[in-house]
Design a protein around this motif. Structure first.
Motif, PDB file in Angstrom:
ATOM      1  N   THR A 233       0.887  -1.102   0.024  1.00 45.78           N
ATOM      2  CA  THR A 233      -0.032  -0.054  -0.067  1.00 45.78           C
ATOM      3  C   THR A 233       0.924   1.285   0.232  1.00 45.78           C
ATOM      4  OG1 THR A 233      -1.908  -1.116   1.271  1.00 45.78           O
ATOM      5  CG2 THR A 233      -1.664   1.352   1.222  1.00 45.78           C
ATOM      6  N   GLU A 234       1.866   1.183   0.733  1.00 46.39           N
ATOM      7  CA  GLU A 234       2.892   2.464   0.847  1.00 46.39           C
ATOM      8  C   GLU A 234       3.634   2.660  -0.470  1.00 46.39           C
ATOM      9  OE1 GLU A 234       4.337   5.877   2.151  1.00 46.39           O
ATOM     10  OE2 GLU A 234       2.911   4.553   3.147  1.00 46.39           O
ATOM     11  N   ARG A 235       3.923   1.563  -1.280  1.00 37.90           N
ATOM     12  CA  ARG A 235       4.679   1.591  -2.440  1.00 37.90           C
ATOM     13  C   ARG A 235       3.575   1.939  -3.280  1.00 37.90           C
ATOM     14  NH1 ARG A 235       6.366  -4.026  -3.644  1.00 37.90           N
ATOM     15  NH2 ARG A 235       7.632  -3.803  -1.919  1.00 37.90           N
ATOM     16  N   TRP A 236       2.320   1.715  -3.496  1.00 40.66           N
ATOM     17  CA  TRP A 236       1.026   1.938  -4.325  1.00 40.66           C
ATOM     18  C   TRP A 236       1.233   3.616  -4.120  1.00 40.66           C
ATOM     19  CZ3 TRP A 236      -3.213   4.707  -3.877  1.00 40.66           C
ATOM     20  CH2 TRP A 236      -4.117   4.815  -4.805  1.00 40.66           C
ATOM     21  N   LEU A 237       1.133   4.172  -2.989  1.00 41.09           N
ATOM     22  CA  LEU A 237       0.862   5.810  -2.707  1.00 41.09           C
ATOM     23  C   LEU A 237       2.236   6.260  -3.274  1.00 41.09           C
ATOM     24  CD1 LEU A 237      -0.028   5.643   1.111  1.00 41.09           C
ATOM     25  CD2 LEU A 237      -1.770   6.730  -0.769  1.00 41.09           C
ATOM     26  N   GLN A 238       3.432   5.742  -3.116  1.00 40.63           N
ATOM     27  CA  GLN A 238       4.391   6.419  -3.766  1.00 40.63           C
ATOM     28  C   GLN A 238       4.436   6.598  -5.282  1.00 40.63           C
ATOM     29  OE1 GLN A 238       6.619   8.141  -1.835  1.00 40.63           O
ATOM     30  NE2 GLN A 238       5.521   7.534  -0.159  1.00 40.63           N
ATOM     31  N   GLN A 239       4.046   5.479  -6.029  1.00 41.29           N
ATOM     32  CA  GLN A 239       3.891   5.557  -7.339  1.00 41.29           C
ATOM     33  C   GLN A 239       2.854   6.421  -7.829  1.00 41.29           C
ATOM     34  OE1 GLN A 239       2.642   1.143  -7.832  1.00 41.29           O
ATOM     35  NE2 GLN A 239       5.019   0.645  -7.999  1.00 41.29           N
ATOM     36  N   GLN A 240       1.824   6.747  -7.104  1.00 42.57           N
ATOM     37  CA  GLN A 240       0.700   7.518  -7.593  1.00 42.57           C
ATOM     38  C   GLN A 240       1.260   8.998  -7.406  1.00 42.57           C
ATOM     39  OE1 GLN A 240      -2.342   5.948  -8.666  1.00 42.57           O
ATOM     40  NE2 GLN A 240      -0.957   4.520  -8.187  1.00 42.57           N
ATOM     41  N   ILE A 241       1.954   9.195  -6.519  1.00 38.20           N
ATOM     42  CA  ILE A 241       2.532  10.550  -6.196  1.00 38.20           C
ATOM     43  C   ILE A 241       3.558  11.109  -7.393  1.00 38.20           C
ATOM     44  CG2 ILE A 241       4.238  11.936  -4.798  1.00 38.20           C
ATOM     45  CD1 ILE A 241       2.857  10.581  -2.361  1.00 38.20           C
ATOM     46  N   TYR A 242       4.541   9.999  -7.683  1.00 35.87           N
ATOM     47  CA  TYR A 242       5.479  10.088  -8.645  1.00 35.87           C
ATOM     48  C   TYR A 242       5.336   9.837 -10.026  1.00 35.87           C
ATOM     49  CZ  TYR A 242       8.268  10.877  -4.373  1.00 35.87           C
ATOM     50  OH  TYR A 242       8.690  11.384  -3.105  1.00 35.87           O
ATOM     51  N   PHE A 243       4.509   8.910 -10.486  1.00 37.72           N
ATOM     52  CA  PHE A 243       4.359   8.401 -11.756  1.00 37.72           C
ATOM     53  C   PHE A 243       2.961   8.514 -12.307  1.00 37.72           C
ATOM     54  CE2 PHE A 243       7.393   5.747  -9.845  1.00 37.72           C
ATOM     55  CZ  PHE A 243       8.478   6.183 -10.580  1.00 37.72           C
ATOM     56  N   THR A 244       1.895   8.986 -11.431  1.00 38.16           N
ATOM     57  CA  THR A 244       0.541   9.223 -12.233  1.00 38.16           C
ATOM     58  C   THR A 244       0.112  10.661 -11.868  1.00 38.16           C
ATOM     59  OG1 THR A 244      -0.703   8.416 -10.274  1.00 38.16           O
ATOM     60  CG2 THR A 244      -0.054   7.016 -11.915  1.00 38.16           C
ATOM     61  N   LYS A 245      -1.268  10.992 -11.377  1.00 44.18           N
ATOM     62  CA  LYS A 245      -1.810  12.378 -11.390  1.00 44.18           C
ATOM     63  C   LYS A 245      -1.212  12.769 -10.355  1.00 44.18           C
ATOM     64  CE  LYS A 245      -6.260  11.088 -13.272  1.00 44.18           C
ATOM     65  NZ  LYS A 245      -7.863  11.089 -12.957  1.00 44.18           N
ATOM     66  N   GLY A 246      -0.483  12.178  -9.231  1.00 43.99           N
ATOM     67  CA  GLY A 246       0.039  12.852  -8.088  1.00 43.99           C
ATOM     68  C   GLY A 246      -1.138  13.686  -7.155  1.00 43.99           C
ATOM     69  N   LEU A 247      -0.281  14.919  -6.788  1.00 39.73           N
ATOM     70  CA  LEU A 247      -1.225  15.470  -5.735  1.00 39.73           C
ATOM     71  C   LEU A 247      -2.495  16.307  -6.626  1.00 39.73           C
ATOM     72  CD1 LEU A 247       1.785  17.524  -4.161  1.00 39.73           C
ATOM     73  CD2 LEU A 247       0.666  15.216  -3.608  1.00 39.73           C
ATOM     74  N   SER A 248      -2.512  16.216  -7.815  1.00 44.90           N
ATOM     75  CA  SER A 248      -3.508  16.851  -8.548  1.00 44.90           C
ATOM     76  C   SER A 248      -4.918  15.749  -8.693  1.00 44.90           C
ATOM     77  CB  SER A 248      -3.317  17.189 -10.005  1.00 44.90           C
ATOM     78  OG  SER A 248      -2.945  16.036 -10.950  1.00 44.90           O
ATOM     79  N   GLY A 249      -4.603  14.698  -8.243  1.00 38.85           N
ATOM     80  CA  GLY A 249      -5.879  13.867  -8.159  1.00 38.85           C
ATOM     81  C   GLY A 249      -6.868  13.926  -7.021  1.00 38.85           C
ATOM     82  N   PRO A 250      -8.093  13.505  -7.185  1.00 42.27           N
ATOM     83  CA  PRO A 250      -8.960  13.764  -6.290  1.00 42.27           C
ATOM     84  C   PRO A 250      -8.790  13.026  -4.966  1.00 42.27           C
ATOM     85  CG  PRO A 250      -9.890  12.178  -7.797  1.00 42.27           C
ATOM     86  CD  PRO A 250      -8.787  12.827  -8.391  1.00 42.27           C
ATOM     87  N   PHE A 251      -8.146  12.102  -4.866  1.00 45.81           N
ATOM     88  CA  PHE A 251      -7.756  11.514  -3.564  1.00 45.81           C
ATOM     89  C   PHE A 251      -6.696  12.073  -2.805  1.00 45.81           C
ATOM     90  CE2 PHE A 251      -4.657   8.682  -1.517  1.00 45.81           C
ATOM     91  CZ  PHE A 251      -5.546   8.157  -0.238  1.00 45.81           C
ATOM     92  N   PHE A 252      -5.680  12.634  -3.423  1.00 44.64           N
ATOM     93  CA  PHE A 252      -4.570  13.272  -2.677  1.00 44.64           C
ATOM     94  C   PHE A 252      -5.060  14.700  -2.427  1.00 44.64           C
ATOM     95  CE2 PHE A 252      -2.164   9.942  -4.552  1.00 44.64           C
ATOM     96  CZ  PHE A 252      -1.289   9.592  -3.535  1.00 44.64           C
ATOM     97  N   HIS A 253      -5.764  15.239  -3.162  1.00 48.71           N
ATOM     98  CA  HIS A 253      -6.398  16.706  -3.029  1.00 48.71           C
ATOM     99  C   HIS A 253      -7.431  16.522  -1.716  1.00 48.71           C
ATOM    100  CE1 HIS A 253      -7.971  20.637  -3.826  1.00 48.71           C
ATOM    101  NE2 HIS A 253      -9.175  20.044  -3.611  1.00 48.71           N
ATOM    102  N   THR A 254      -8.184  15.730  -1.641  1.00 44.02           N
ATOM    103  CA  THR A 254      -9.080  15.641  -0.515  1.00 44.02           C
ATOM    104  C   THR A 254      -8.343  15.185   0.845  1.00 44.02           C
ATOM    105  OG1 THR A 254     -10.649  14.724  -1.926  1.00 44.02           O
ATOM    106  CG2 THR A 254     -11.221  14.534   0.208  1.00 44.02           C
TER     107      THR A 254
END
Length: 381
Positions: A233-254
């Motif tokens: 799960t922690e690895r998935w979080l890091q991948q989302q931050i660095y390789f996909t929408k990152g902070l602009s996605g609705p999950f991280f924004h919320t």
């Protein structure tokens, strides 16, 4: 296609793999497509099994051209397998829905042996068409082998269309390989990432299985440890931050808008739960929304209230479901009930955010000691 009609309207089938003498007689005769009545010719080469094809380039709405050798062989195998014990029609046409399943068993079950990729909308349309006629849709995957990544298996969005569900096997998929004449049953399918699954796997030779297939239950297995789940799960979080929408996605924004940090959320957020294969989004996403929108201020919420919250997030596009057209149950409230059972048992400290990484690590160790058996045992069928 494996069937055609002669000039008198009699049907001839190639599923029984005719000998050279029979093939010679067929070549010397005239045959037609049973759907469009246009002339067809016999094709019998070194790669594909004998089959019929339209004589000229022709748009036949009922039969598709260019069937692969794998599909022709698999369809023929399955036909002979079922025919030994049950009435089965090869490429029967259902005019009410303008569909032609590969096999129609006793007018009750439509077997579709699908080797090539198919748009989800068409898969759903065909499935619903059969159900409208009170015909059970039984899809068997015939494409390339499911790829393995370490101890887990990669199931694409297309693969997931083939998921069935039963109380004995959990989510399961049946594949057939005509080269080896063998079924592979993937059962107890449990996602570790949105497209990576733990699975119990059984290989069953066609000759050792009767129709309808009655599989032996796979031995219960532990899909993963809770410590491994937390690491992934922690690895998935890091991948989302660095390789996909990152902070602009609705999950991280919320998460950040609520003054939380994605790596320091309560330990009750992001847990594996039974039936979670219904939801395409990662558990940390939908469980955070559930906590943020409901559980943070209404701890004793019902499964129906929880499902209503997730449905609102689905409507907004924040949470996505998997398309599982062959699974009529379980449904979203069942997933919520499983999660709420863990939520109720977890204790107050595990429902509060961590303040530091050190505090989180200490809490995780205690959480694993106290709740691993309870959580993982609920995943096992």
């Amino acid at each position: 296609m494996l069937i055609a009609i002669d000039q008198s309207g009699e049907v001839i089938s190639l599923a029984q793999q005719p000998n050279e003498q029979m093939l010679g007689k067929i070549r010397a005769s005239i045959y037609f497509c049973p759907a469009c009545r246009e002339p067809v010719i016999l094709k019998a080469g070194a790669v594909k099994i004998p089959h019929f094809a339209h004589k000229q380039s022709h748009a036949c709405k009922s039969f598709s051209e260019g069937e692969s050798a794998r599909h022709l062989k698999g369809k023929s195998d399955l036909y002979r397998w079922i025919r030994s014990t049950h009435e089965v029609k090869l490429e029967a046409y259902l005019p009410e829905i303008a569909q032609r399943p590969d096999l129609l068993v006793e007018e009750k079950t439509a077997i579709e042996y699908q080797c090539s990729a198919l748009p989800a909308a068409l898969f759903l349309k065909r499935t619903e068409g059969y159900r409208q006629q009170h015909v059970f849709p039984f899809w068997i995957y015939g494409g390339p082998p499911i790829k393995k990544q370490g101890p887990f298996y990669s199931f694409s969005l297309f693969h997931r269309l083939f998921f069935h569900y039963s109380l004995s096997f959990g989510f399961w998929l049946l594949a057939y390989c005509p080269d080896q004449e063998c079924f592979t049953l993937y059962s107890q399918l449990t996602p570790v990432y949105p497209s990576l699954y733990a699975a119990a796997v059984q290989n069953i030779p066609l000759c050792s299985l009767a129709y309808p297939p009655a599989f032996d239950a796979a031995s219960p297995f532990q899909p993963f440890s809770l410590s491994d789940w937390f690491l992934r799960t922690e690895r998935w979080l890091q991948q989302q931050i660095y390789f996909t929408k990152g902070l602009s996605g609705p999950f991280f924004h919320t998460v950040y808008q609520s003054k939380n940090h994605p790596s320091l959320l309560p330990l009750c957020i992001g847990l594996p739960v039974r039936f979670m294969a219904l939801i395409k989004s990662h558990p940390i996403e939908w469980q955070f929304y559930l906590w943020h929108d409901l559980l943070a201020y209404q701890e004793n919420a019902t499964a129906e209230e929880a499902a209503a919250v997730i449905k609102k997030r689905i409507k907004k596009g924040d949470v996505q479901l998997n398309q599982l057209p062959l699974c009529l149950s379980p449904d979203l409230p069942d997933v919520m009930e499983e999660y709420l059972a863990i939520w109720r048992a977890a204790g107050a400290v595990n429902k509060e955010p961590c303040r530091t990484v050190c505090e989180q690590m200490e809490r995780k160790r205690a959480f694993i000691r106290n709740f691993e058996e309870f959580i993982i045992s609920r995943l096992i069928f």
